[in-house]
Design an enzyme around this catalytic site. Sequence first.
Site, PDB file in Angstrom:
ATOM      1  N   GLY A 276      -5.211  -5.239   6.267  1.00  0.00           N
ATOM      2  CA  GLY A 276      -6.646  -4.655   6.264  1.00  0.00           C
ATOM      3  C   GLY A 276      -7.540  -5.211   6.906  1.00  0.00           C
TER       4      GLY A 276
ATOM      5  N   ARG B 226     -12.061 -10.156  -2.343  1.00  0.00           N
ATOM      6  CA  ARG B 226     -11.807  -9.643  -1.180  1.00  0.00           C
ATOM      7  C   ARG B 226     -11.508  -8.096  -1.211  1.00  0.00           C
ATOM      8  NH1 ARG B 226      -6.728  -6.684   0.833  1.00  0.00           N
ATOM      9  NH2 ARG B 226      -6.718  -7.420   3.182  1.00  0.00           N
TER      10      ARG B 226
ATOM     11  N   GLY C  99      -9.653  -4.944   1.120  1.00  0.00           N
ATOM     12  CA  GLY C  99      -8.936  -4.743   2.227  1.00  0.00           C
ATOM     13  C   GLY C  99      -9.408  -3.155   2.867  1.00  0.00           C
ATOM     14  N   ASP C 100      -8.613  -2.460   3.717  1.00  0.00           N
ATOM     15  CA  ASP C 100      -9.165  -1.083   4.182  1.00  0.00           C
ATOM     16  C   ASP C 100      -8.864  -0.084   3.114  1.00  0.00           C
ATOM     17  OD1 ASP C 100      -6.240  -1.900   4.415  1.00  0.00           O
ATOM     18  OD2 ASP C 100      -5.903   0.115   5.156  1.00  0.00           O
TER      19      ASP C 100
ATOM     20  N   THR D  13      -1.643   1.147   6.717  1.00  0.00           N
ATOM     21  CA  THR D  13      -0.967   0.210   5.773  1.00  0.00           C
ATOM     22  C   THR D  13      -0.664  -1.179   6.560  1.00  0.00           C
ATOM     23  OG1 THR D  13       1.003  -0.342   4.482  1.00  0.00           O
ATOM     24  CG2 THR D  13       1.420   0.892   6.155  1.00  0.00           C
ATOM     25  N   GLY D  14      -0.894  -2.177   5.804  1.00  0.00           N
ATOM     26  CA  GLY D  14      -0.705  -3.404   6.699  1.00  0.00           C
ATOM     27  C   GLY D  14      -1.990  -4.252   6.444  1.00  0.00           C
TER      28      GLY D  14
ATOM     29  N   THR E 188       0.760  -1.231   0.116  1.00  0.00           N
ATOM     30  CA  THR E 188      -0.084   0.014   0.105  1.00  0.00           C
ATOM     31  C   THR E 188       0.986   1.382   0.048  1.00  0.00           C
ATOM     32  OG1 THR E 188      -1.597  -1.147   1.345  1.00  0.00           O
ATOM     33  CG2 THR E 188      -1.989   1.248   1.150  1.00  0.00           C
TER      34      THR E 188
HETATM   35  N1  GLY Z   1      -3.617  -2.572   3.618  1.00  0.00           N
HETATM   36  C1  GLY Z   1      -3.918  -3.373   2.318  1.00  0.00           C
HETATM   37  C2  GLY Z   1      -4.772  -4.383   2.362  1.00  0.00           C
HETATM   38  O1  GLY Z   1      -4.798  -4.897   3.288  1.00  0.00           O
HETATM   39  O2  GLY Z   1      -5.381  -4.715   1.323  1.00  0.00           O
END
Ligand code: GLY
Length: 323
Positions: A236, A210, A212-213, A233-234, A182
């Site tokens: 999600g 899927r 993510g965040d 970041t990380g 990210t």
């Molecule tokens: N932070 C990016 C994801 O989990 O997709």
Amino acid sequence: METRRRFLKSVGLGSLASMAIPGISNSASPPSQVKFVSTWSHGRVANKVALKAYKDSSDILSAVENGVRVIESEADGRSVGLGGLPDRSGRVTLDASIMRGNGACGAVGALYNIEHPISVARKIMEDSPHVMLVGDGARQYALQNGFPDKELLTDETRRDYENWKAKEKPDLPPVNHENHDTIGLLGIDPQGKMAGACTTSGWAYKIPGRLGDSPIIGSGLFVDDEVGAASATGLGETIIQVSGSHLVVELMRGGKSPKEACREAARRITKKFSKWKSGDVQAAFIAMRNDGEVGAFAIKKGFQYAVQEGEKTDLMDADYLTR
Ligand code: GLY
């Protein structure tokens, strides 16, 4: 506002100090020059491009959009745009969001074969009646609006994918700093206008569909000119559980510094997500207050963030919870 908080704390009314009181604005003096903060070492390049774009456009949204576009086009990053690792069906799907500090926002999820999801997110924000489009609908919208079709799997990532699939038990790899994960980029201009952009190919070998965040306003990104901005970041799945970026901004509204707010958001994840103890879970936040102060914090070691102040770029090691 700071003075009011200090006074309330000094007379033992600290909890009142952290409440937003109607009619009292969190206004602060913006920095004298444009400023950016972004995630990971690739943020250095993004920041420089953002600065140039700001000089060309005088628009902080165009600055952050252009800053992350360059990372979307880098074929050697494994977690953003071109060259990002695919889902378990072999398709690279992209998530992105963009937001102005006045609340305007746009997002795109599970977009495929389009190189610049961040610009699709901006198009959705500016020219559609919606905030978020996903999957086939998002792709159709992008194509109809002139975004070219592009294969995002490279020779290297096709090979990585084939190797992963050939494993006896192919599983999800941990989201970590080796695959960078990210780009989030936040900016403020000398008028106090803020903007943010966040873009990713998400978790390598994820289940198709899927999200993510990153495309979720309030999780991967939140910007409010009244207070500040944050990006995540990380993993999600953990960041969504605490509405991470919105949480960071609201903690700043309550008086925490950008770094303290990021630390508290990271701590809340560890309270809710017991699996973090395995050591495989990384989540990190960057934040920028509307006076230009920046901060960051991560669950574990290894998160770096890039700060751009005028022509100067610094790559910083974030503090972290697990030692
Ligand atoms: N932070 C990016 C994801 O989990 O997709």
